[in-house]
Design an enzyme around this catalytic site. Structure first.
Site, PDB file in Angstrom:
ATOM      1  CB  SER A 195      -0.970   0.013   1.202  1.00 44.19           C
ATOM      2  OG  SER A 195      -1.783  -1.142   1.204  1.00 44.19           O
ATOM      3  NE  ARG A 196       3.884   2.299  -4.799  1.00 41.05           N
ATOM      4  CZ  ARG A 196       3.878   1.079  -5.325  1.00 41.05           C
ATOM      5  NH1 ARG A 196       3.776   0.012  -4.540  1.00 41.05           N
ATOM      6  NH2 ARG A 196       3.946   0.900  -6.619  1.00 41.05           N
ATOM      7  CG  LEU A 197       0.803   2.684   4.084  1.00 42.07           C
ATOM      8  CD1 LEU A 197      -0.227   2.146   5.073  1.00 42.07           C
ATOM      9  CD2 LEU A 197       0.884   4.212   4.179  1.00 42.07           C
TER      10      LEU A 197
END
Length: 217
Positions: A195-197
């Site tokens: 999630s691009r986290l």
């Protein structure tokens, strides 16, 4: 490839995590751990780094890929080049630089910022004379970053140098060629996450000791 196809290129990073509890307190030891893991994973060119320098007069940055050749005293990043090249001229005018490593096979990158100094001459000479003879000849023959008339002209220079040093091995190190050591004051370790986290741990050198902070992705 269309712009939309290009925009749609993406993948989810799921291999690993990077937690403060798992990080080394010393930034250079943490880097060596990740470098060793990149080598063990048999990644292509694990020592390749992008070196970014700045023209002090214009403020124009430039970047290129070079190879890491050592971690002297676990306190710096060593690379070699022609001192008269564009990077050499820019470092002479502005000795601050940034380097980055990208290891997509491990979904990792490392960003480094610091001050650059020339390596000791004895270190540069020892490394130069350990290189293959063809590389030694190339360092003498190539006026790196300067405009040349043709490939044939470059090869003619190489042949002339080879004739000049016939029977001599190793060659003397040219005064215009040698090492630089980037002494870091900041490193960032980036581990891809879903999630691009992504996990991002920033090390800063404060009064001779490393501090660690987590950055938002």
């Amino acid at each position: 490839m269309t712009d939309q196809e290009l925009a749609d290129l993406r993948q989810s990073y799921t291999q690993r995590t990077l937690a403060e509890a798992d990080a080394q307190p010393d930034a250079m030891r943490q880097f060596r751990t990740w470098l060793d893991e990149a080598v063990a994973a048999r990644l292509d060119e694990p020592s390749a780094l992008t070196l970014s320098t700045v023209d002090a007069a214009t403020g124009q940055p430039s970047a290129r890929v070079v190879l890491l050749k050592g971690l002297p005293d676990d306190a710096g990043f060593l690379f070699y080049t022609n001192y008269d090249s564009r990077k050499g001229r820019e470092l002479a005018g502005q000795p601050l630089a940034a380097i980055s490593f990208f290891w997509p096979g491990l979904e990792r990158q490392v960003r480094v910022e610091g001050r650059v100094e020339k390596a000791p001459e004895a270190m540069s000479t020892a490394y130069f004379q350990s290189r293959p003879r063809s590389s030694q000849l190339g360092a003498w023959a190539s006026p790196q970053s300067q405009v040349i008339g043709s490939r044939e002209a470059l090869e003619a220079r190489e042949q002339a140098v080879e004739a000049d040093f016939a029977g001599q091995d190793p060659l003397p190190r040219p005064s215009h060629w040698g090492g630089y050591i980037l002494r870091p004051h900041r490193l960032e370790f980036w581990q891809g996450r879903p999630s691009r986290l992504h996990d991002r741990l920033e090390y800063n050198l404060v009064d001779g000791a490393w501090t660690i902070a987590r950055l938002a992705p």
